[in-house]
Design an enzyme around this catalytic site. Sequence first.
Site, short mmCIF file in Angstrom:
data_model
loop_
_atom_site.label_atom_id
_atom_site.label_comp_id
_atom_site.label_asym_id
_atom_site.label_seq_id
_atom_site.Cartn_x
_atom_site.Cartn_y
_atom_site.Cartn_z
N LYS A 93 -2.52 -2.11 -3.14
CA LYS A 93 -3.57 -1.23 -2.60
C LYS A 93 -3.16 0.22 -2.80
O LYS A 93 -2.56 0.84 -1.92
CB LYS A 93 -3.82 -1.53 -1.12
N GLU A 102 0.82 -1.21 0.00
CA GLU A 102 0.00 0.00 0.00
C GLU A 102 0.86 1.26 0.00
O GLU A 102 1.20 1.80 1.06
CB GLU A 102 -0.95 0.02 1.20
#
Length: 364
Positions: free
Chosen positions: A230, A188
């Site tokens: 992500k 992420e």
Amino acid sequence: MAHRFPALTSEQKKELSEIAQRIVANGKGILAADESVGTMGNRLQRIKVENTEENRRQFRELLFSVDNSISQSIGGVILFHETLYQKDSQGKLFRNILKEKGIVVGIKLDQGGAPLAGTNKETTIQGLDGLSERCAQYKKDGVDFGKWRAVLRISDQCPSSLAIQENANALARYASICQQNGLVPIVEPEVLPDGDHDLEHCQYVSEKVLAAVYKALNDHHVYLEGTLLKPNMLTAGHACTKKYTPEQVAMATVTALHRTVPAAVPSICFLSGGMSEEDATLNLNAIYRCPLPRPWKLSFSYGRALQASALAAWGGKAANKKATQEAFMKRAVANCQAAQGQYVHTGSSGAASTQSLFTASYTY
């Protein structure tokens, strides 16, 4: 000269790939329920509920105990350490409730930001020390994937090359350690929506960040088929005066991803980045429908954009159980539809779903 290091066996690779695919099968997404005690406290404060372990437990029990049909929309749930070991009112561990529904259990592994010396108040992420031991224990406790959030911001001087490289390498080290211990790493790299930059500048920065991340993952011998990405959707800064349509957001987002993310990555699970619940769903739907090649599955990993309406409906009262669970289910189903380009906006969304969830310099 480059040398090959057989970091993972074929059996390990097979397990990681199967876990990643199971999480995002058939338009399913991820519920990010990994808010820290402090972050959850801020949310409870808004509905005038005291931030106690019991209140946090009660709200999460409402989310996790919804009808089994939730598994048609949610394939994975990211938990905070506290939540992994909490139980429902009948004494059953939350993680076992989720597994019985066919939902894969994940865990937040980063330990927050720390100042990065030599930069203009930029940060790197803590948590690499002892990470292998933590991953091994979590795997024994039924966890199958992890999440590590690196944060970068846009300003006149940021993000610096140093911050990009430092965070990319930390993400890659985390991902490699996860895979060695049988956990699928969610990677992420979030470019925050703070600031007044336009969409084009966000795209430029995001491409630089993503390119650095995948270079680092390659350097660290990370098995891409056993990872999930992500990222943020590409949007203008929150203070930008120019407004963009979901279709413009989608075109910039898919263009940047197409230029930087290898086709071997199974899925891109977007974060909501402080958008309202409805905007996060509309943008995801537009991204799926964008007329550009997309070799990866598109999915979502939402926290606030799945929980805001449910939290407002709950208000800390047990009598609101049905309304809370219905609100959560509605958003989960809507985002599953959007991940397949099938969401139709009816205009009947409640006030909570259209309210901006932006928080400056957002931390978990």
